[in-house]
Design an enzyme around this catalytic site. Structure first.
Site, PDB file in Angstrom:
ATOM      1  N   ASP A  86       0.829  -1.213   0.000  1.00 23.14           N
ATOM      2  CA  ASP A  86       0.000   0.000   0.000  1.00 23.14           C
ATOM      3  C   ASP A  86       0.862   1.262   0.000  1.00 23.14           C
ATOM      4  O   ASP A  86       1.719   1.436   0.860  1.00 23.14           O
ATOM      5  CB  ASP A  86      -0.923  -0.021   1.228  1.00 23.14           C
ATOM      6  CG  ASP A  86      -1.873   1.168   1.238  1.00 23.14           C
ATOM      7  OD1 ASP A  86      -2.771   1.195   0.381  1.00 23.14           O
ATOM      8  OD2 ASP A  86      -1.691   2.078   2.057  1.00 23.14           O
ATOM      9  N   ARG A  87       0.597   2.142  -0.968  1.00 25.49           N
ATOM     10  CA  ARG A  87       1.427   3.331  -1.163  1.00 25.49           C
ATOM     11  C   ARG A  87       1.221   4.366  -0.056  1.00 25.49           C
ATOM     12  O   ARG A  87       2.180   4.985   0.417  1.00 25.49           O
ATOM     13  CB  ARG A  87       1.154   3.943  -2.533  1.00 25.49           C
ATOM     14  CG  ARG A  87       1.810   3.227  -3.697  1.00 25.49           C
ATOM     15  CD  ARG A  87       1.248   1.847  -4.017  1.00 25.49           C
ATOM     16  NE  ARG A  87      -0.138   1.818  -4.468  1.00 25.49           N
ATOM     17  CZ  ARG A  87      -0.913   0.742  -4.540  1.00 25.49           C
ATOM     18  NH1 ARG A  87      -0.465  -0.437  -4.146  1.00 25.49           N
ATOM     19  NH2 ARG A  87      -2.153   0.811  -4.966  1.00 25.49           N
ATOM     20  N   THR A  88      -0.036   4.560   0.352  1.00 22.99           N
ATOM     21  CA  THR A  88      -0.293   5.580   1.375  1.00 22.99           C
ATOM     22  C   THR A  88       0.270   5.134   2.727  1.00 22.99           C
ATOM     23  O   THR A  88       0.879   5.934   3.450  1.00 22.99           O
ATOM     24  CB  THR A  88      -1.802   5.888   1.448  1.00 22.99           C
ATOM     25  OG1 THR A  88      -2.174   6.568   0.242  1.00 22.99           O
ATOM     26  CG2 THR A  88      -2.134   6.777   2.630  1.00 22.99           C
ATOM     27  N   CYS A 134      -1.178   5.472 -11.626  1.00 22.96           N
ATOM     28  CA  CYS A 134      -1.461   5.575 -10.185  1.00 22.96           C
ATOM     29  C   CYS A 134      -0.737   6.816  -9.704  1.00 22.96           C
ATOM     30  O   CYS A 134       0.485   6.912  -9.866  1.00 22.96           O
ATOM     31  CB  CYS A 134      -0.941   4.349  -9.436  1.00 22.96           C
ATOM     32  SG  CYS A 134      -0.986   4.551  -7.622  1.00 22.96           S
ATOM     33  N   ASN A 135      -1.482   7.776  -9.172  1.00 18.73           N
ATOM     34  CA  ASN A 135      -0.864   9.029  -8.734  1.00 18.73           C
ATOM     35  C   ASN A 135       0.099   8.808  -7.583  1.00 18.73           C
ATOM     36  O   ASN A 135       1.242   9.251  -7.611  1.00 18.73           O
ATOM     37  CB  ASN A 135      -1.950  10.031  -8.299  1.00 18.73           C
ATOM     38  CG  ASN A 135      -2.705  10.606  -9.482  1.00 18.73           C
ATOM     39  OD1 ASN A 135      -2.349  11.644 -10.005  1.00 18.73           O
ATOM     40  ND2 ASN A 135      -3.755   9.917  -9.923  1.00 18.73           N
ATOM     41  N   THR A 136      -0.381   8.096  -6.533  1.00 22.49           N
ATOM     42  CA  THR A 136       0.427   7.964  -5.320  1.00 22.49           C
ATOM     43  C   THR A 136       1.760   7.278  -5.610  1.00 22.49           C
ATOM     44  O   THR A 136       2.787   7.630  -5.031  1.00 22.49           O
ATOM     45  CB  THR A 136      -0.361   7.192  -4.242  1.00 22.49           C
ATOM     46  OG1 THR A 136      -1.701   7.692  -4.206  1.00 22.49           O
ATOM     47  CG2 THR A 136       0.266   7.387  -2.874  1.00 22.49           C
ATOM     48  N   ALA A 137       1.760   6.322  -6.533  1.00 21.44           N
ATOM     49  CA  ALA A 137       3.006   5.619  -6.879  1.00 21.44           C
ATOM     50  C   ALA A 137       4.053   6.576  -7.425  1.00 21.44           C
ATOM     51  O   ALA A 137       5.250   6.243  -7.429  1.00 21.44           O
ATOM     52  CB  ALA A 137       2.716   4.501  -7.877  1.00 21.44           C
ATOM     53  N   THR A 187      -5.402  10.644  -2.820  1.00 21.00           N
ATOM     54  CA  THR A 187      -5.182   9.936  -1.554  1.00 21.00           C
ATOM     55  C   THR A 187      -4.520  10.874  -0.548  1.00 21.00           C
ATOM     56  O   THR A 187      -3.951  11.908  -0.909  1.00 21.00           O
ATOM     57  CB  THR A 187      -4.253   8.723  -1.747  1.00 21.00           C
ATOM     58  OG1 THR A 187      -2.963   9.191  -2.164  1.00 21.00           O
ATOM     59  CG2 THR A 187      -4.805   7.753  -2.772  1.00 21.00           C
ATOM     60  N   LYS A 199     -11.942   0.340  -4.907  1.00 20.59           N
ATOM     61  CA  LYS A 199     -11.071  -0.841  -4.917  1.00 20.59           C
ATOM     62  C   LYS A 199     -11.840  -2.107  -4.524  1.00 20.59           C
ATOM     63  O   LYS A 199     -11.528  -3.200  -4.974  1.00 20.59           O
ATOM     64  CB  LYS A 199      -9.881  -0.647  -3.965  1.00 20.59           C
ATOM     65  CG  LYS A 199      -8.891   0.412  -4.458  1.00 20.59           C
ATOM     66  CD  LYS A 199      -7.680   0.504  -3.532  1.00 20.59           C
ATOM     67  CE  LYS A 199      -6.766   1.669  -3.898  1.00 20.59           C
ATOM     68  NZ  LYS A 199      -6.033   1.488  -5.157  1.00 20.59           N
ATOM     69  N   CYS A 232      -6.404  10.864  -8.334  1.00 15.80           N
ATOM     70  CA  CYS A 232      -6.235   9.460  -7.943  1.00 15.80           C
ATOM     71  C   CYS A 232      -6.949   8.667  -9.021  1.00 15.80           C
ATOM     72  O   CYS A 232      -8.106   8.959  -9.347  1.00 15.80           O
ATOM     73  CB  CYS A 232      -6.863   9.185  -6.580  1.00 15.80           C
ATOM     74  SG  CYS A 232      -7.005   7.411  -6.213  1.00 15.80           S
TER      75      CYS A 232
END
Lengths: 240, 240
Positions: B50-52, B85-88, B129, B168, B198
């Site tokens: 999980d990125r966050t 994927c933005n957070t990645a 996120t 998700k 996101c």
């Protein structure tokens, strides 16, 4: 790295059918978070010579392009190859011989669901490309045989073939109208269920729009692919 | 084989966002037949930590899994890497250093469209996120800066974060309701446009459901990817 349960999708025929297949893999997977989903590699290289033209003997063979696309999946670490294109299954055996990975056959997946839904006594309509129909890809495969009902030459020329090409060109409204008429013609002649035997067709013709229940070959292959992947992961877990 | 213009998609975060990106690549391509479409390889391996959580320091780094997934694309012959994927993108630079292929940055693609649509004087809402917001992935990137408007902590906790997790988990109805409320709150405070930062969000919140125009970061990256691919193919053709 060849991780357990990585599904390789030899796609691009057409690209939207590949996307539809990938979406159906997700829908077929019991998952609450990203990490529950099945690992998938897709090679969507649409520069594959036209399959129906090659079957007619008027175009070059798609086999070298299919092999090259499949080898990308092998190098990327796929553990299985599936092809979300019915007509491309005319080259399934030489592909399997060359790629040397397990493969699931789209037509077998669809036939199993047709047999379960309709039995061997019901009349089953079939929509697909000219090559899929003329080659007996469905009608010649599997025992016990099913009672098939095919579109007429006129229906193929006026409805089915232009409907499939309209999907590829992104003209969804025209495609829906043409393929719905083709399904209606089969239902009028007594088809109790219809196999959508070209992966472009379920993009525009689903259960709600068809006059009789449909077997979606794309969804059938997606369900088998998910089952294969989950089984592989469970095998590795139980061996650990 | 490293053919010209093969787009590599480092996906799976989540899998449905990857499918949405692949569909938007097709929609962004002028094509009449399969062979006109852009060649794409996708590595949708969702087993990425999980990125966050990693950004918060409470989970393992996703970087090794991202590198492994990206290397599959390198081995398969991609000429470009993009990540829907933005957070990645918090790990974009170390990924680019390791993979040594050209990469397009999702946030740059979205910021260019935001600047073109809203200019640098309009107030621009941002949904994403917790990690995307707290890291300044959007608000700290690019000059000239934009006038950002962010969700409150309460809106993040009650609407945005649960909305993203509902996507998700496949609960589209709940996700739509939550994210639409979050967009409305931003619009009420004066946002003239909203960046969907996101890739889960455009799956349930589009132009029609949002109270103000949206910038779809996924679509922005898809358009840039198609432009890159067509340019590469043209370069090879002109050199031949």
């Amino acid at each position: 790295m060849r991780d357990a349960g990585v599904v390789g999708v030899l796609g691009g025929m057409g690209p939207l059918a590949t996307v539809d297949f990938l979406r159906k893999v997700i829908v077929a997977t019991p998952a609450q978070v990203d990490q529950d989903h099945v690992p998938v590699l897709a090679s969507s290289i649409p520069q594959v010579p036209d399959r129906t033209a090659a079957f007619r003997g008027v175009g070059e063979s798609p086999l070298p392009a299919l092999v090259a696309s499949g080898q990308r999946l092998v190098r990327a670490g796929a553990g299985l190859i599936v092809i979300p294109c019915n007509t491309a299954h005319l080259w399934f055996e030489p592909l399997a011989d060359t790629l040397r990975l397990p493969m699931l056959h789209l037509v077998d997946a669809a036939l199993a669901e047709a047999r379960a839904l309709a039995g061997t006594r019901a009349r089953i309509g079939l929509l697909g490309t000219e090559a899929t129909l003329a080659s007996g890809l469905y009608t010649g495969r599997g025992r016990p045989g099913l009672r098939w009902l095919l579109p007429t030459d006129t229906e193929m020329a006026r409805l089915v073939t232009p409907g499939i090409w309209a999907v590829k060109a992104g003209d969804t409204a025209a495609a829906t109208a043409l393929l719905r008429q083709a399904a209606q013609a089969l239902a009028d002649r007594g088809a109790e269920t219809i196999v959508l035997g070209c992966t472009e067709i379920p993009l525009v013709l689903d259960m709600a729009l068809s006059p009789v229940p449909v077997i979606d070959a794309t969804a059938a292959l997606a369900r088998r692919s998910v089952a294969w992947s989950l089984e592989q992961v469970a095998l590795v877990a139980s061996a650990a």
